[in-house]
Design a protein around this motif. Structure first.
Motif, short mmCIF file in Angstrom:
data_model
loop_
_atom_site.label_atom_id
_atom_site.label_comp_id
_atom_site.label_asym_id
_atom_site.label_seq_id
_atom_site.Cartn_x
_atom_site.Cartn_y
_atom_site.Cartn_z
N GLN A 109 0.81 -1.22 0.00
CA GLN A 109 0.00 0.00 0.00
C GLN A 109 0.85 1.28 0.00
N PRO A 110 1.85 1.41 0.88
CA PRO A 110 2.69 2.61 0.82
C PRO A 110 3.41 2.75 -0.52
N CYS A 117 1.57 9.39 -6.07
CA CYS A 117 1.99 10.77 -5.79
C CYS A 117 3.07 11.22 -6.77
N PHE A 118 4.02 10.34 -7.06
CA PHE A 118 5.06 10.68 -8.01
C PHE A 118 4.48 10.91 -9.40
N THR A 119 3.55 10.06 -9.80
CA THR A 119 2.93 10.19 -11.11
C THR A 119 2.16 11.51 -11.22
N ALA A 120 1.49 11.90 -10.14
CA ALA A 120 0.77 13.17 -10.14
C ALA A 120 1.74 14.33 -10.33
N LEU A 256 -1.93 9.37 -17.27
CA LEU A 256 -1.19 8.94 -16.08
C LEU A 256 -2.02 9.09 -14.81
N VAL A 257 -2.69 10.23 -14.69
CA VAL A 257 -3.49 10.49 -13.49
C VAL A 257 -4.63 9.47 -13.37
N LEU A 264 -4.56 2.86 -7.36
CA LEU A 264 -4.78 3.09 -5.94
C LEU A 264 -6.08 2.42 -5.47
N HIS A 265 -7.12 2.57 -6.28
CA HIS A 265 -8.40 1.97 -5.94
C HIS A 265 -8.28 0.45 -5.85
N THR A 266 -7.53 -0.15 -6.79
CA THR A 266 -7.34 -1.60 -6.81
C THR A 266 -6.60 -2.09 -5.57
N VAL A 267 -5.52 -1.37 -5.20
CA VAL A 267 -4.67 -1.79 -4.09
C VAL A 267 -5.33 -1.53 -2.74
N LEU A 268 -6.03 -0.39 -2.62
CA LEU A 268 -6.56 0.01 -1.33
C LEU A 268 -7.95 -0.54 -1.07
#
Length: 270
Positions: A109-110, A117-120, A256-257, A264-268
């Motif tokens: 998750q982290p 965040c980096f991609t943003a 990318l965004v 994130l949705h998949t992982v979290l």
């Protein structure tokens, strides 16, 4: 493990898309591959604890093929600054290999949050497209090695070929944009080789990985991605010398965004 036809088609399509943008913008394609592979691996029922690590390792291995194809096409156009490649490569190799040891030990998750965040940040950078001061120049050998180390370390954490960092850095130092894109494609090769090796080593003795995995590299995805990316990367490279890259960067930033949000949705989730 049987791999359904739908997954084969998905990996081939992803390879075609990644290769095109790798050649067009001088990026390795990891910014697209990692969120998409994470989503596909989740849909295939891979262990959640290893999804992102597998996506990172497979992406790095795939970038090896994409980078070779892309840099050959850019070299044919005389767009690769080999003096920059020679200066930055030692730092890139060391930073990338070291970074894989950090990423392989980070929880899923982290790691996914850091990637998003980096991609943003990269997306905002592409959209703003700030112009450098006309007097700014590339640093000397020591400076290039240091910059290479930073680019390599971050690239290994998010499994990119470094183009998201090296292209802005070079244009910031007043390297012509087409030379920056071509040179970035060449820099992506040592990043990918060191990164793929690092993820392979760090995942070698990890239990519970899917069948056909070698360390944190999932071979079916790697083979199918590479088949198409090696074909479409030269197409993107040729178009890079004729199309308005600034406009395409803005479109790419939006993609990318969206992909990172999906990851994130998949992982979290749950």
């Amino acid at each position: 493990m049987n791999i359904g036809t739908e997954w084969l088609v998905a990996y081939l399509a992803l390879g075609a898309f990644v290769g095109f943008f790798a050649g067009l913008l001088g990026v390795g394609g990891g910014a697209i591959m990692v969120p998409m592979l994470t989503t596909l691996f989740a849909a295939q029922g891979f262990p959640k604890a290893h999804m992102v690590h597998l996506a990172l390792g497979t992406s790095m291995a795939g970038i090896v093929i994409t980078s070779i194809s892309s840099l050959r096409a850019h070299h044919a156009h005389g767009a690769v600054r080999w003096d920059i490649v020679r200066g930055i490569a030692p730092g890139v190799l060391a930073g990338t290999f070291a970074g894989t040891f950090v990423a392989s030990r980070a929880p899923t998750q982290p790691l996914a949050i850091f990637f998003a965040c980096f991609t943003a940040y990269v997306a905002v950078q592409m959209i703003l497209n700030k112009k450098p001061k006309p007097t700014r120049e590339l640093p000397g050998t020591a400076g290039l090695i240091g910059v290479g180390g930073v680019i390599g370390a971050i690239s290994s954490l998010v499994a990119i070929g470094g183009g998201s960092l090296s292209v802005p850095f070079m244009t910031w130092c007043n390297v012509k944009v087409h030379n920056a894109i071509g040179t970035s494609a060449a820099i992506g090769l040592p990043i990918a080789v060191a990164g793929a090796l690092g993820y392979l080593i760090n995942g070698w003795h990890v239990g519970g990985l899917p069948e056909w995995s070698v360390g944190y590299v999932y071979l079916p995805a790697l083979v199918l991605l590479s088949l198409l990316s090696s074909v479409t990367a030269p197409i993107g490279a040729r178009l890079a010398h004729t199309l308005p890259v600034a406009t395409l960067k803005k479109i790419f930033a939006g993609v990318l965004v969206l992909l990172s949000a999906k990851m994130l949705h998949t992982v979290l989730a749950g």
